[in-house]
Enzyme design. Sequence first.
Site, PDB file in Angstrom:
ATOM      1  CB  SER A  48      49.711  15.219  11.939  1.00  0.00           C
ATOM      2  OG  SER A  48      48.539  15.733  12.550  1.00  0.00           O
ATOM      3  CE  LYS A  74      46.194  12.439  13.193  1.00  0.00           C
ATOM      4  NZ  LYS A  74      47.599  12.844  12.961  1.00  0.00           N
TER       5      LYS A  74
END
Length: 297
Positions: free
Chosen positions: A69, A130
């Site tokens: 990701s 993230k």
Amino acid sequence: MTEPRPSSTARAMLRELDEKTGDGSPQPYPAPRPRRTAWGWLRFILSLAILALALRSLVIAPFNIPSRSMTPTLFVGDYLFVAKWPYGYSRYSFPFAPDFIEGRIGHGRPARGDIVVFRSPADPSSAYIKRVIGLPGDRVRMIGGELHLNGAAVAREEIAAFAETVRDASGCATQPGGNGRLESGEDGSLVCHTPRYRETLPGGRSYLVLDAGDSMADTTAEFVVPEGRYFLMGDDRDRSADSRFPAEPGGGIGLVPEEYIVGRALVIFWSTDGSASWANPVSWFSAARWDRIGRGF
């Protein structure tokens, strides 16, 4: 003129004097060092464990990248250190997340563009990584795959496509609506090329993102980030379950409360392409991605 050398008898007398104290008595032998007892060894091991726990809780902790990701910034198989001190501490900074700690201790807070490790609000036993996009009070929205912040499009510049080796065609977004382009490498391997962009946030922080094609989160409603929460996204925009999705175990993360943030990504200390075998120590080095080790954020 040279000085006369002492005779063997004189040397023997000097040796005898040297082995005695000033009053002529023999020099005492040094006392033997006591051997460490079982309690001594246990205390030593406990001291090391406490030091390691303090280091991991208050200074740095290791983290490995389990998914793609954050590609192209972070690869699966990267191992990095996470700095604990920049944002202060919360219950999730410590092992077992003691519930007697409330909120955050300290005044540091994430900035836009920081890469952070945090606990999932839907499953605090799981750690994610993230990038911080929206701060408290920000308005965040995706329109046609482009990021908008506080009503304005974030600057985005296309650069050379990101090339990566894949095992088969399913590893490349070549389906209808996908932007991936599959080619054969010189060695016969399959290479996937994905459009890559440089985004620059207000304030000047820039980073690279991928656009693999059309996805359900390319266009979203506007998110207003409340006080004490953050909007986080992955750099592989079409293959990241992030703040665009509701928080659920194994899925999206929603708007992340600040107390769930563990720390800031600091530096890659090891990286492997996954081809190593524990039974073959030589492969540990052949699988290492040496060019990635030492990269900081």
